[in-house]
Design an enzyme around this catalytic site. Structure first.
Site, mmCIF file in Angstrom:
data_model
loop_
_atom_site.group_PDB
_atom_site.id
_atom_site.type_symbol
_atom_site.label_atom_id
_atom_site.label_comp_id
_atom_site.label_asym_id
_atom_site.label_seq_id
_atom_site.Cartn_x
_atom_site.Cartn_y
_atom_site.Cartn_z
ATOM 1 N N ALA A 711 0.811 -1.224 0.000
ATOM 2 C CA ALA A 711 0.000 0.000 0.000
ATOM 3 C C ALA A 711 0.837 1.265 0.000
ATOM 4 O O ALA A 711 1.935 1.318 0.556
ATOM 5 C CB ALA A 711 -0.929 0.002 1.211
ATOM 6 N N GLU A 716 -4.030 12.778 0.498
ATOM 7 C CA GLU A 716 -3.719 14.101 -0.042
ATOM 8 C C GLU A 716 -3.734 14.088 -1.566
ATOM 9 O O GLU A 716 -4.204 15.037 -2.202
ATOM 10 C CB GLU A 716 -2.364 14.572 0.492
ATOM 11 C CG GLU A 716 -2.393 14.875 1.973
ATOM 12 C CD GLU A 716 -1.090 15.476 2.473
ATOM 13 O OE1 GLU A 716 -0.979 16.708 2.513
ATOM 14 O OE2 GLU A 716 -0.177 14.694 2.826
#
Length: 764
Positions: A711, A716
């Site tokens: 991952a 953001e």
């Protein structure tokens, strides 16, 4: 998004509901605003009503007469310690130019005084009776006007900071005879984070002289550091507890109310609460940094980028805060998306008499990448080339090096994102379709983006976690976690559950508390999944190894023979004889005299890029200038989704924020008065739920070596590409070149009116 395990995972890749969702939906969760402590007082801050002035006198006589007022604070009876609200680790080099109550106010929203009273109503009534006389000083609102240096907001002057970074020979590439140069000036506004929860804090003293701060913050150790500095106390005298948060998006990363609250509590020896309303949260906390970008890109006739030169004017507002740090952060993103042989970057930071700029979702990336992507669309237009084809000629490839000197890009799959997104969106058909006649004009746009995964390569990047198996087989993960409503705690549980083969409801992972949590630098820099998640995974793996090792002693077999499955322990020799984790943990304590506990400090070894592309379709009403966003396809290279539902939620939320930056959101300061025009939700226009387009989310999950189960970050990144994609779509629809954001109806109508007038003149 379909709920299914990926790669035969049991917990990773599933859309497991957030653990406190039901409590939030039913109102059972206690946010800081809901909390009350016996004997608690209420404080109300009094803000400057002038943009720049020296305080001559503060009249508190009427305010002191209000029943219930306990004390009024001003500069003369408060610490005059200077600090910087964005400092997050001890020893950080930062300009300290803030005080609790400054002698010179520098924006409408600077703190002049504070009333502490028995009730919130009494504090507000008294605050409204305080009268302040000022010696007015010259002000500056526009950051380009600030470049002249005629208005010194601080003694450091304007501009107060300049930095440059470059690689290759940009000047030579710009002068190459075959090069085609395209220049733009793009402006992004100051915006408000618009979290549902306004800023709030509670501080309480105890009999030992310690102060406990309850704060819905992003970095408990930053709060402790700055509060200790302002109060002149050692760190162990400050305890910070991260409370449930009603949204942040960077707005609660920096310290705002905590030093005031803690000082009042210490001085009065009673608990104190400060709670802002929306107006105060907009004008007196933090904003996204307004940025003006000058960009010049030179390309070959075939569409290969030869070089780029970028200059950004950074408006940090009235105080420095992260004004220097964000200059570097912006620049680091510019060499990690396209293969650009030569590049020069300059950032110039100025102070203005406006609200303080600080951390905001993307930390400068939405601004600089919007500037760059609008310019690249204009380059493609100049070349008469499809924007998708132009970008595909220049995008980075997996495992490219960063010519700017940053860490390797890792398994960068942005090209995959573009191919997959263009097909799903129907880009080729929409881009080449005949323009309709009439009132509504349609257009399409796209933009690419990148973001990082922590601080490796820039600052220290590590974390510590302690994990224990209790006597009933349940798990305690003790870490400095900060869940911002995005599911951090649930995601950490999924990682631990995957390693240990234990049900999620058997795992507890409390949020950060400086008294009991190991040190962590908090929820920032898109580091949580990639770094904290890897820390949790490594801790769980260590606990698994310990459980196997100690179980082997109980079973009197080799470690290789011990098997773990669904909370049960057994051996390959006797698979029918299974005992629970709890039974084994108790046996290990009794017979081996060992506790199943591990503490792991994890140091991130990499900072790969996460990547995304957004495709946007708009319809523009040429009678009103209204923009309707009708379709969005968002494709993200995130390595592996830990929780697919959370990832999709992050992307939907990021699109909403990015659309606001593109077409509606602007605090908009008046250059004559210094007043914020968008200081309430009646005048600050968000993209609301009825205005949201359908958002189709596609994920590229090709893994990343050092991320937990492959991952990497999305939170953001999700807000970055849609802004430029939307502006590019508007420009495509109207054959225009809007470069001042947001592209509001009045700007569109002004352009169309001017175009009609010009056409009439040509016809004469």
């Amino acid at each position: 998004m379909e709920d299914k395990p990926a790669r035969n995972f049991k917990y990773v890749g599933r859309s497991i509901p957030i653990e406190d969702g039901a409590a939030k939906a039913s109102g059972r969760i206690r946010y800081t605003g809901d909390m009350a402590i016996d004997g608690m007082l209420h404080a109300h801050l009094v803000f400057s009503q002038v943009p720049h002035g020296r305080i001559k006198n503060i009249d508190i006589s009427e305010a002191m007469a209000v029943p219930g007022v306990v004390k009024i604070y001003m500069r003369d009876n408060a610490p005059q310690i200077r600090f910087n609200s964005q400092v997050w680790f001890a020893g950080q080099n930062a300009v300290e130019d803030q005080e609790l109550f400054p002698e010179v106010v520098r924006f409408i929203g600077d703190t002049v005084a504070a009333v502490v009273a028995e009730t919130k109503a009494a504090a507000l009534t008294a605050a409204n009776l305080i009268k302040t006389d000022y010696e007015l000083l010259p002000m500056v609102i526009d950051p380009e006007d600030a470049l002249s240096g005629q208005v010194a907001v601080h003694d450091s002057g304007n501009p107060f900071f300049t930095m440059e970074a470059s690689y290759g020979d940009t000047a030579a590439a710009m002068a190459a005879p075959e090069g085609i140069v395209v220049e733009d000036r793009v402006e992004t506004p100051k915006i408000h984070h618009a979290a549902m929860e306004n800023h709030v804090c509670i501080a309480a003293p105890d009999h030992r002289g310690r102060i406990t701060v309850h704060s819905p913050c992003q970095i408990v150790y930053s709060v402790r550091l700055i509060v200790a500095k302002v109060l002149g106390l050692p760190y162990h005298k400050i305890r910070v507890i991260k409370t449930p948060i009603g949204g942040s998006f960077g707005g609660k990363q920096e310290i705002t109310l905590e030093p005031y609250c803690a000082f009042f509590a210490k001085d009065l020896n009673r608990p104190v609460k400060i709670e802002f309303d929306r107006w105060a949260s907009i004008i007196a906390t933090r904003t996204r940094t307004k940025t003006i970008g000058y960009v010049k890109t030179v390309v070959s006739p075939e569409g290969k980028i030869m070089a780029r030169d970028m200059k950004h004017i950074i408006d940090t507002g009235a105080y420095t805060s992260n004004g220097r740090v964000i200059c570097y952060a912006m620049g680091k993103k510019l060499s990690r998306l396209y293969r650009i042989p030569s590049q020069h970057y300059q950032a110039i930071a100025v102070h203005t008499n406006t609200a303080i700029a600080g951390a905001a979702r993307g930390y400068g990336s939405p601004q600089v990448q919007t500037i760059a992507e609008i310019n690249l669309d204009n380059v493609a237009r100049r070349l008469q080339m499809d924007p998708v084809e132009f970008r595909l000629k220049n995008l980075v490839h997996p495992f490219d090096t960063d010519p700017g000197g940053g860490p390797n890009l890792g398994n960068a799959r942005i090209i995959d994102c573009v191919h997959k997104g263009a097909e799903a969106f129907g880009w080729r058909e929409k881009w080449n379709r005949t323009k309709p006649e009439g009132r509504w004009q349609t257009g399409v746009g796209m933009a690419c983006a990148t973001h990082g995964n922590g601080y490796y390569g820039a600052y220290q990047e590590f974390g510590t976690m302690t994990i224990r198996m209790l006597e009933d087989g349940s798990i305690m993960l003790n870490a400095g976690l900060h869940d911002l409503g995005n599911g951090t705690v649930t995601a950490m549980k999924q990682i631990v559950a995957e390693v240990l083969e234990v049900a999620l409801d058997m795992i507890e992972a409390p949020e950060a508390d400086t008294d009991i949590s190991p040190y962590d630098i908090g929820c920032q820099a898109s580091r949580v999944i990639h770094v904290c998640g890897a820390n949790a995974m490594q801790a769980a793996e260590e606990l698994r190894s310990l459980l196997i090792r100690e179980s082997a002693k109980i079973f009197q077999c080799s470690e290789e023979e011990v098997l773990l499955e669904n909370g049960m322990v057994y051996t390959s020799r006797e698979p029918e004889k299974k005992i629970s984790y709890g039974q084994m943990a108790a046996a290990i304590q009794q017979k081996n005299q060992v506790e199943l506990i591990c503490t792991i400090t994890y140091r991130s070894p990499a900072n790969p890029g996460s990547y995304a592309v957004n495709f946007v379709e708009v319809a523009v009403d040429t009678y009103t200038g209204f923009v309707k966003v009708v379709d969005v396809v968002a494709v993200h290279d995130i390595g592996q989704a830990i929780n697919t539902g959370f990832v999709e939620g992050q992307i939907h939320g990021g699109v909403q924020m990015g659309l606001g930056l593109a077409i509606s959101e602007d605090i908009a300061y008046d250059a004559r008065t210094g007043v914020a025009g968008g200081a309430s939700f009646s005048k600050y226009h968000l993209v609301n739920a009825p205005d949201m387009p359908p958002v189709r989310v596609l994920l590229i999950e090709e893994g990343e070596e050092h991320g937990p189960y492959g991952a990497k970050s999305v939170g953001e990144l999700a807000t970055i590409p849609v802004t430029a994609a939307t502006v590019n779509a508007i420009n495509h629809a109207l054959a225009a070149n809007f470069t001042i954001l947001p592209v509001t109806p009045d700007k569109i109508m002004a352009m169309l009116t001017a175009r009609q007038a010009s056409n009439r003149t040509l016809l004469r």
